[in-house]
Structure formats: C-alpha cells, structure tokens
Enzyme design. Structure first.
Site, PDB file in Angstrom:
ATOM      1  N   CYS A  31       0.827  -1.211   0.000  1.00 14.26           N
ATOM      2  CA  CYS A  31       0.000   0.000   0.000  1.00 14.26           C
ATOM      3  C   CYS A  31       0.862   1.262   0.000  1.00 14.26           C
ATOM      4  O   CYS A  31       1.494   1.579   1.009  1.00 14.26           O
ATOM      5  CB  CYS A  31      -0.919  -0.045   1.219  1.00 14.26           C
ATOM      6  SG  CYS A  31      -1.798   1.483   1.560  1.00 14.26           S
ATOM      7  N   CYS A  34      -0.041   3.898   2.628  1.00 13.07           N
ATOM      8  CA  CYS A  34       0.352   3.422   3.960  1.00 13.07           C
ATOM      9  C   CYS A  34       1.817   3.765   4.225  1.00 13.07           C
ATOM     10  O   CYS A  34       2.175   4.199   5.325  1.00 13.07           O
ATOM     11  CB  CYS A  34       0.164   1.911   4.077  1.00 13.07           C
ATOM     12  SG  CYS A  34      -1.545   1.355   3.891  1.00 13.07           S
TER      13      CYS A  34
END
Length: 106
Positions: A31, A34
């Site tokens: 991600c 993230c």
C-alpha cells in the site's frame, strides 16, 4: 516511543486491554499511501507518547481482526479508548492533519 506492531494474537492485550488510548494503523506492505504516512505516525508516536500508543497491524499477516472490524480500504486508522473504537479515519493525510485529528479525539 516508536510505533508498536500488533498481531491478531496480541490485539486483545495490546489494544483492547490497554490503559491508555491506542491508535491502530491497519496497513499492508503493498500500500503506497500506507508507506507515505508511516514516517508521520512514527513522529506522532514520539510526540504524543505520554497520551497515546500508536500501533500498526499488517492486514495481510493478520486477517482476523481487520476482518471482524470490516476494514475494506487502507490505510485505515482506528482510535480505541477503554477497549472500544471511538474514532476512525480512512486514507492518507499530512502529518499535521493526522496529529490534529488525533489530538482532537484524545
């Protein structure tokens, strides 16, 4: 105080039974957003160490808790107080926005 890694096995003790608020960052290695907020969360963890524990849970390695919580998109931040989810935020944001949101919820 650096962020704390939590697992499905340690979630009860590390988050739900904690004597202070815990912000859980549900994330995954693949991600991009993230990874973008990770350094900000580390800094906030140091700055607010006396008020909140910041924990990270890799949803790929720990599917049970995210599944029970209905995590469908990451990054997904959930603030727990006294074992209960009290606030949440989805998606990446700049450090000042994350810290401001968190301080407003504490």
């Amino acid at each position: 105080m650096a962020t704390k890694n939590v697992t499905d096995a340690s979630f009860q003790a590390d988050v739900l039974d904690s004597d202070k608020p815990v912000l859980v960052d549900f994330w995954a290695d693949w991600c991009g957003p993230c990874k973008m907020i990770a350094p900000a969360l580390e800094e906030i963890s140091d700055e607010l160490a006396d008020k909140v524990t910041i924990a990270k849970m890799d949803i790929m390695e720990n599917p049970d808790v995210p599944g029970k919580m209905g995590v469908q998109s990451i990054p997904f931040l959930v603030l727990f107080k006294d074992g209960q989810p009290v606030a949440q935020q989805m998606g990446a944001a700049p450090k000042n926005a994350l810290k401001g949101w968190l301080e407003g919820e504490l």
